[in-house]
Design a protein around this motif. Structure first.
Motif, PDB file in Angstrom:
ATOM      1  N   HIS A   6      -5.309   2.413  -2.293  1.00  0.00           N
ATOM      2  CA  HIS A   6      -4.421   2.608  -1.133  1.00  0.00           C
ATOM      3  C   HIS A   6      -5.225   3.134   0.049  1.00  0.00           C
ATOM      4  CE1 HIS A   6      -0.298   4.256   0.450  1.00  0.00           C
ATOM      5  NE2 HIS A   6      -1.161   4.166   1.449  1.00  0.00           N
ATOM      6  N   HIS A  35      -5.771   2.263   4.622  1.00  0.00           N
ATOM      7  CA  HIS A  35      -5.400   1.452   5.789  1.00  0.00           C
ATOM      8  C   HIS A  35      -6.706   0.977   6.434  1.00  0.00           C
ATOM      9  CE1 HIS A  35      -1.133   2.510   5.412  1.00  0.00           C
ATOM     10  NE2 HIS A  35      -1.650   3.561   4.803  1.00  0.00           N
ATOM     11  N   GLU A  74       2.737  -0.664   0.820  1.00  0.00           N
ATOM     12  CA  GLU A  74       3.458   0.439   0.261  1.00  0.00           C
ATOM     13  C   GLU A  74       4.904   0.426   0.738  1.00  0.00           C
ATOM     14  OE1 GLU A  74       2.556   4.437   2.130  1.00  0.00           O
ATOM     15  OE2 GLU A  74       1.080   3.274   3.248  1.00  0.00           O
ATOM     16  N   HIS A 100       0.933   9.452  -3.636  1.00  0.00           N
ATOM     17  CA  HIS A 100       0.970  10.754  -2.947  1.00  0.00           C
ATOM     18  C   HIS A 100       1.660  11.816  -3.821  1.00  0.00           C
ATOM     19  CE1 HIS A 100       0.292   7.765   0.075  1.00  0.00           C
ATOM     20  NE2 HIS A 100       1.526   7.635   0.497  1.00  0.00           N
ATOM     21  N   ASP A 141      -5.646   6.778   0.931  1.00  0.00           N
ATOM     22  CA  ASP A 141      -4.748   6.579   2.074  1.00  0.00           C
ATOM     23  C   ASP A 141      -5.500   6.779   3.399  1.00  0.00           C
ATOM     24  OD1 ASP A 141      -2.416   5.906   3.359  1.00  0.00           O
ATOM     25  OD2 ASP A 141      -1.348   7.764   2.901  1.00  0.00           O
TER      26      ASP A 141
HETATM   27 ZN   LIG Z   1      -0.535   4.782   3.320  1.00  0.00          ZN
END
Ligand SMILES: [Zn+2]
Length: 352
Positions: free
Chosen positions: A32, A34, A132, A230, A281
Motif C-alpha cells: 500500500h 501512493h 483502497e 492501518h 502508505d
Molecule cells: Zn493510502
C-alpha cells in the motif's frame, strides 16, 4: 586494573563482543503506497533498500479537481496509475503493481459507473488488489453518508470475491482532521477541508472495522482476501480473535498514525506472524520516509523479532495475499531474454 581490556582506562565496549549481526538480506513488498505522488529519487530508494514489489493505490483524491468527485475523475486516476506503473517498472528494479477501487475518502457521485467497470480492470496484469476502500468517518470536503459508503464498499468486496483479488481496507484514524498542531506543517492538507466525523472519534476505527468485516460477510468474501489496513491496538485483538482477516500495520508516517515497528513486534509476539503485513502508505502530500520498509526491517531485528518472522511480515505474507508468483518482472525478463536470443541468433545468421 578494574577492567578486562589492555587499555589504560575503560573505553566503554559493548557488553558482548563476538560476530557482527548477519547481513540484512530480507527483501520487502509494500502492499500500500501512493507511488504516483513520489519522485524518481524516492523510487530509487526502493531499489536501494531491497524492494521487490510495491502496490500503488490508483485512486487518490488529492489529484481530482472537484468535489463531489465524478466517475470520470476516478477513471482518469485508474488509467494514469496503470500508465505510470508500466514506466516505473521499466526504469526501476522493483515491480510496480496497482490496486484499483473507489476510495470512500470523499463522496463520489454515480459510483455505480465505476463499479461496473471495475471487474475488467481487475483482469489487468498489473492489478493485484481492489482498494483502497472502507468505511471512513471524515471526508475531504464532501461527506459520504454511511449507507452510501456501505453500498460501495460491499460491492467492491463482491468484485473481489468474483475476481479472486484481495481487498485493501482503509480504516479511519489517520488523524485526518485532527492532526496534532505540532505536526500539521508536515501534512499539506493539515486540518483543513475535512467534514465533521460521522463516527465517535474515540471508537471510529473499531466501529468502521466491524462494519467492514460485516460487509465482507454480506458479500461472501473470504476473510483470507480481506486485508484490514492501518491497524492499531484498538482493533488488533478483535481482528485476531474473531476473524481470519489479514492485518496490515502502516509504518510510513509514525508521527501521524502513532504506529511503528514496536507495534508490529508486539503483535507478532502475541499472535504469531502468519496474518500480519507491514505497509507504508507513502504519500507525497506529507512528510514520509521512502526507506520506511527497510528501517522497519532493521528495527524489528533490533527488537529481537526472529529473522524468519520479519521476512514473513514484510515479504512472504504480502507476496502470498497479493498472489505475486507471476511477477511482471519475471515475465519481462523471460521475454527480453527471448528477444536478445532472437536478435543474437539472427545477427549470427546474417554474419554467416
Ligand atoms: Zn493510502
Amino acid at each position: 586494573m578494574d577492567h578486562d581490556e589492555p587499555t589504560k582506562r575503560p573505553i566503554g565496549l559493548p557488553p558482548e563482543s563476538g560476530a557482527p549481526p548477519d547481513p540484512v538480506d530480507v527483501p520487502w513488498i509494500d502492499a500500500h503506497q501512493h507511488t504516483q505522488s513520489l519522485t524518481w529519487n524516492d523510487r530509487e530508494k526502493f531499489d536501494l533498500s531491497g524492494g521487490e514489489a510495491a502496490v500503488m493505490i490508483a485512486a487518490g483524491y488529492y489529484w481530482t479537481p472537484y468535489r463531489p468527485v465524478r466517475p470520470e475523475h476516478v477513471r482518469f486516476l485508474w488509467d494514469d496509475a496503470l500508465r505510470r506503473a508500466a514506466a516505473f517498472t521499466h526504469r526501476h528494479f522493483y515491480d510496480q503493481y496497482v490496486a484499483v477501487g473507489v476510495h470512500t475518502w470523499s463522496h463520489v457521485e454515480d459510483a455505480d459507473e465505476l463499479l461496473a467497470a471495475l471487474p475488467e480492470y481487475c483482469d489487468h496484469d498489473r492489478v493485484v488488489a481492489v482498494g483502497e476502500t472502507g468505511i471512513e468517518s471524515t471526508h475531504h470536503t464532501s461527506q459520504w453518508p454511511l449507507d452510501g459508503q456501505r453500498d460501495v464498499v460491499r460491492e467492491q468486496m463482491h468484485v473481489a470475491r468474483e475476481t479472486g483479488l484481495p481487498v485493501l481496507v482503509h480504516t479511519p484514524g489517520s488523524s485526518k482532521g485532527d492532526v496534532d498542531p505540532r505536526e500539521s506543517h508536515s501534512y499539506e492538507e493539515g486540518n483543513r477541508n475535512f467534514t465533521e466525523p460521522l463516527l465517535d472519534a474515540e471508537t471510529a476505527k473499531r466501529d468502521a472495522v466491524e462494519m467492514d468485516v460485516e460487509l465482507a460477510d454480506e458479500a461472501g468474501l473470504a476473510d483470507e482476501q480481506v486485508v484490514i489496513d492501518h491497524v492499531d491496538g484498538d482493533v488488533v485483538p478483535y481482528l485476531m480473535e474473531t476473524t481470519n482477516c489479514r492485518l496490515s500495520f502502516t509504518v510510513g508516517a509514525p508521527w501521524l498514525r502513532g504506529v511503528d515497528a514496536r507495534d508490529v513486534a508486539d503483535a507478532v509476539e502475541e499472535y504469531g506472524p502468519d496474518r500480519i503485513l507491514v505497509d507504508t502508505d507513502l504519500i507525497g502530500a506529507m512528510r514520509c520516509d521512502p526507506f520506511a520498509m527497510k528501517r522497519t526491517i532493521l528495527d524489528l531485528l533490533r527488537l529481537g523479532v526472529p529473522r524468519e518472522d520479519v521476512r514473513k511480515v514484510v515479504y512472504e505474507n504480502p507476496k502470498a495475499v497479493l498472489d505475486l508468483r507471476h511477477s511482471v518482472r519475471a515475465a519481462k525478463a523471460s521475454s527480453s531474454a527471448v528477444s536478445q536470443w532472437v536478435s543474437r541468433s539472427s545477427s549470427e545468421t546474417s554474419a554467416g
